[in-house]
Design an enzyme around this catalytic site. Structure first.
Site, PDB file in Angstrom:
ATOM      1  N   HIS A 269       0.840  -1.187   0.000  1.00 31.64           N
ATOM      2  CA  HIS A 269       0.000   0.000   0.000  1.00 31.64           C
ATOM      3  C   HIS A 269       0.873   1.232   0.000  1.00 31.64           C
ATOM      4  CE1 HIS A 269      -3.179   2.811   1.037  1.00 31.64           C
ATOM      5  NE2 HIS A 269      -4.017   1.867   0.659  1.00 31.64           N
TER       6      HIS A 269
ATOM      7  N   ASP B 181      -8.063  -5.163  -0.100  1.00 28.71           N
ATOM      8  CA  ASP B 181      -8.573  -6.009  -1.183  1.00 28.71           C
ATOM      9  C   ASP B 181      -8.187  -7.478  -1.057  1.00 28.71           C
ATOM     10  OD1 ASP B 181      -9.824  -3.928  -2.649  1.00 28.71           O
ATOM     11  OD2 ASP B 181      -7.857  -3.231  -3.285  1.00 28.71           O
TER      12      ASP B 181
HETATM   13  N1  CMC Z   1       4.031  -7.553  -4.871  1.00 26.16           N
HETATM   14  C1  CMC Z   1       5.376  -7.532  -5.021  1.00 26.16           C
HETATM   15  N2  CMC Z   1       6.152  -6.459  -4.804  1.00 26.16           N
HETATM   16  C2  CMC Z   1       5.531  -5.336  -4.408  1.00 26.16           C
HETATM   17  C3  CMC Z   1       4.144  -5.272  -4.228  1.00 26.16           C
HETATM   18  C4  CMC Z   1       3.387  -6.437  -4.474  1.00 26.16           C
HETATM   19  N3  CMC Z   1       2.057  -6.431  -4.317  1.00 26.16           N
HETATM   20  N4  CMC Z   1       3.801  -4.026  -3.849  1.00 26.16           N
HETATM   21  C5  CMC Z   1       4.936  -3.332  -3.796  1.00 26.16           C
HETATM   22  N5  CMC Z   1       5.997  -4.121  -4.128  1.00 26.16           N
HETATM   23  C6  CMC Z   1       7.414  -3.746  -4.134  1.00 26.16           C
HETATM   24  C7  CMC Z   1       7.766  -2.922  -5.377  1.00 26.16           C
HETATM   25  O1  CMC Z   1       8.181  -3.749  -6.437  1.00 26.16           O
HETATM   26  C8  CMC Z   1       8.862  -2.040  -4.846  1.00 26.16           C
HETATM   27  O2  CMC Z   1      10.030  -2.825  -4.757  1.00 26.16           O
HETATM   28  P1  CMC Z   1      11.486  -2.151  -4.991  1.00 26.16           P
HETATM   29  O3  CMC Z   1      11.652  -1.168  -3.886  1.00 26.16           O
HETATM   30  O4  CMC Z   1      12.435  -3.296  -4.949  1.00 26.16           O
HETATM   31  O5  CMC Z   1      11.429  -1.504  -6.353  1.00 26.16           O
HETATM   32  C9  CMC Z   1       8.421  -1.743  -3.406  1.00 26.16           C
HETATM   33  O6  CMC Z   1       7.637  -2.872  -3.017  1.00 26.16           O
HETATM   34  C10 CMC Z   1       7.598  -0.463  -3.257  1.00 26.16           C
HETATM   35  O7  CMC Z   1       6.488  -0.559  -4.135  1.00 26.16           O
HETATM   36  P2  CMC Z   1       5.949   0.632  -5.035  1.00 26.16           P
HETATM   37  O8  CMC Z   1       5.270   0.054  -6.226  1.00 26.16           O
HETATM   38  O9  CMC Z   1       7.035   1.629  -5.268  1.00 26.16           O
HETATM   39  O10 CMC Z   1       4.909   1.283  -4.036  1.00 26.16           O
HETATM   40  P3  CMC Z   1       3.701   2.223  -4.412  1.00 26.16           P
HETATM   41  O11 CMC Z   1       3.379   2.949  -3.171  1.00 26.16           O
HETATM   42  O12 CMC Z   1       4.014   3.026  -5.625  1.00 26.16           O
HETATM   43  O13 CMC Z   1       2.539   1.192  -4.821  1.00 26.16           O
HETATM   44  C11 CMC Z   1       0.701  -0.289  -4.641  1.00 26.16           C
HETATM   45  C12 CMC Z   1       1.525   0.805  -3.949  1.00 26.16           C
HETATM   46  C13 CMC Z   1      -0.546  -0.542  -3.827  1.00 26.16           C
HETATM   47  C14 CMC Z   1       0.275   0.219  -6.027  1.00 26.16           C
HETATM   48  C15 CMC Z   1       1.550  -1.577  -4.758  1.00 26.16           C
HETATM   49  O14 CMC Z   1       1.881  -2.056  -3.474  1.00 26.16           O
HETATM   50  C16 CMC Z   1       0.864  -2.673  -5.557  1.00 26.16           C
HETATM   51  O15 CMC Z   1       0.970  -2.688  -6.784  1.00 26.16           O
HETATM   52  N6  CMC Z   1       0.109  -3.609  -4.880  1.00 26.16           N
HETATM   53  C17 CMC Z   1      -0.654  -4.610  -5.586  1.00 26.16           C
HETATM   54  C18 CMC Z   1      -1.957  -4.001  -6.075  1.00 26.16           C
HETATM   55  C19 CMC Z   1      -2.941  -3.785  -4.938  1.00 26.16           C
HETATM   56  O16 CMC Z   1      -3.165  -4.632  -4.097  1.00 26.16           O
HETATM   57  N7  CMC Z   1      -3.590  -2.592  -4.949  1.00 26.16           N
HETATM   58  C20 CMC Z   1      -4.608  -2.260  -3.972  1.00 26.16           C
HETATM   59  C21 CMC Z   1      -4.169  -1.185  -3.029  1.00 26.16           C
HETATM   60  S1  CMC Z   1      -5.276  -1.043  -1.607  1.00 26.16           S
HETATM   61  C22 CMC Z   1      -6.765  -0.495  -2.255  1.00 26.16           C
HETATM   62  C23 CMC Z   1      -6.742   0.944  -2.540  1.00 26.16           C
HETATM   63  O17 CMC Z   1      -6.831   1.755  -1.600  1.00 26.16           O
HETATM   64  O18 CMC Z   1      -6.608   1.293  -3.699  1.00 26.16           O
END
Ligand code: CMC
Length: 433
Positions: A312, A369
């Site tokens: 998240h 989710d």
């Molecule tokens: N699986 C594997 N790796 C992950 C995941 C995941 N679900 N989420 C984050 N990471 C890793 C990412 O690859 C990155 O690694 P590194 O530092 O080595 O590059 C690190 O963790 C930080 O992730 P980020 O993508 O930079 O973080 P963000 O804040 O931009 O993204 C997120 C947040 C929710 C989009 C992401 O965690 C994700 O894609 N999760 C899966 C989709 C999901 O469940 N979304 C629902 C969010 S909750 C409902 C809502 O409020 O929308």
């Protein structure tokens, strides 16, 4: 303590106001920096550490795993309140008393009529249309059927704003139930005695009532849907809410702003994750149930696969909503006597991920989710409707944020950019003009 921050850039020194949230967090206001400094802007891709507004609606501390609506803890609201009470609280700022809640409910019921012509639009969609696309289009179509609500000067007339709000709270459940009924081949109809039903009971009846049969409410389903909707009701400046606020900041009407929010919610990184999660569980099941294989895939930077429902932007601790939903999923399945292998897959994935260095180092926990689809599935809702259910829950939050933005007369949203394209160059024509 100093009430300003000083920024030193290229020999220039700029004093910037230092603001403080009611919970004590500091915030540097940079809106006048460009004028003061003759052109310096700031950049924060994805708004990772930039507040887009002031808000009194929802407080979230992602490090501690705290979520509160208008000061009330999510745990207390999810266990004791009704969705309509929470909606009122979010939108108008205080919990309603008995009369206020009754009036709110009656006004919503009064406004829950949807023009019959909307059915023609639904009929024109292909059978395979995704329900989120349908809902977003129908919400936008409401503007055509309610032209008076498009360009009102809401900031001047709270009454007109209230009327538009109850219209939307009344009509969206009808649009959602019709979307669901069309998918199931049921006739598009309203429930019979909506005034006697609570908001959540009415939604269930509108969705599930079969032709020529009485619908019998199942209190387990009513309670759990009530809880899920409360848990989804607001989450401060997330992608869809920011969309609603930025669209509305151009003084676009409520229906069109919410339609834009629905589209933003659809994406798999946001609300669309609940559908993706269930599809991921099913894929793992069909693939023999090897959860470690999928944990490894999620960690592999060469593999685009992500563990959906994990991670998240703001929670660096267990999402408090996921904690409540996980327990609710257990209870619902147990009470309904459902033995769903998908729950075991979810638990195994969670257990492995929470012990894995990759997830621990990045502070990745299950989000809202991860377990919600398990409940929707037990309720008989197909996976492509899950994000629609999320939208239903988020509706009062979007409305509250839109209303707050309009009442505060916020300026139009218009970010700056860091231009990295070509500098001036000469045009060489290849046409004869
Ligand atoms: N699986 C594997 N790796 C992950 C995941 C995941 N679900 N989420 C984050 N990471 C890793 C990412 O690859 C990155 O690694 P590194 O530092 O080595 O590059 C690190 O963790 C930080 O992730 P980020 O993508 O930079 O973080 P963000 O804040 O931009 O993204 C997120 C947040 C929710 C989009 C992401 O965690 C994700 O894609 N999760 C899966 C989709 C999901 O469940 N979304 C629902 C969010 S909750 C409902 C809502 O409020 O929308």
């Amino acid at each position: 303590m100093s009430e300003k921050a000083t920024l030193n850039v290229n020999g220039g020194s700029y004093d910037l106001p230092l603001l403080k949230s009611s919970e004590g967090e500091l915030c540097i206001e940079i809106s006048k920096l460009r004028g003061q400094s003759n052109g310096i802007t700031t950049i924060d891709r994805g708004f990772k550490n930039t507040a887009s507004c002031e808000s009194k609606i929802t407080y979230l501390d992602g490090e501690k795993g705290i979520l509160r609506y208008r000061g009330y803890s999510i745990e207390e609201l999810a266990s004791k309140a009704s969705f309509l009470e929470v909606s009122y609280l979010l939108i108008f700022g205080e919990l309603p008393d008995k009369d206020e809640l009754e009036k709110f409910h009656n006004d919503i019921v009064e406004q829950s009529i949807v023009a019959d012509d909307i059915k023609k639009i639904i009929d024109a969609f292909p059978g395979a249309a995704h329900p989120m696309g349908v809902l977003s289009s129908l919400t936008s179509a409401l503007t055509a059927f309610n032209p008076d609500d498009i360009s009102l000067d809401y900031a001047r007339s709270k009454e007109e704003m209230y009327n538009t709000i109850v219209k939307l709270m009344g009509k969206i459940p009808v649009l959602i139930s019709w979307t669901f009924r069309k998918k199931n081949g049921f006739p598009l109809e309203y429930s019979s005695k909506t005034r006697n039903l609570d908001y959540v009971e009415n939604i269930l009846q509108m969705m599930f009532k079969r032709p020529n049969e009485d619908y019998v409410q199942n209190t387990v389903l009513v309670d759990v849907l009530n809880k899920l909707l409360i848990l989804h009701a607001d989450h401060e400046q997330n992608c869809s809410t920011s969309t609603v606020r930025i669209v509305g900041s151009a003084q676009t009407g409520l229906f069109a702003s919410i339609s834009a929010g629905i589209s933003a919610l659809w994406g798999p990184l946001h609300g669309g994750a609940n559908q993706a999660v269930l599809e991921m569980f099913n894929a793992i099941k069909e693939d023999g149930g090897d959860t470690q294989k999928y944990i490894n895939k999620a960690k592999d930077k060469e593999d685009p696969f992500r563990l959906m429902g994990f991670g998240h932007r703001v929670y660096k601790n267990y999402d408090p909503r996921a904690k409540i939903i996980k327990e609710a999923a257990h209870n619902v399945l147990e009470t309904l006597g459902i033995d769903d292998p998908v729950l075991e897959i979810a638990k195994a994935l969670e257990e492995k991920a929470l012990k894995d260095k990759y997830f621990v180092d990045r502070k990745l926990y299950p989000n809202v989710d991860f377990y919600s689809g398990v409940i929707y599935r037990a309720m008989g809702i197909p996976s492509d409707m899950y994000t629609v259910m999320f939208a239903l829950g988020r509706l009062p939050g979007w409305i509250a944020q839109w209303r707050e933005m309009r009442l505060m007369n916020e300026p139009i949203g218009r970010p700056r950019q860091l231009y990295t394209g070509s500098t001036l160059r000469k045009f060489k024509s290849i046409s004869k003009r």
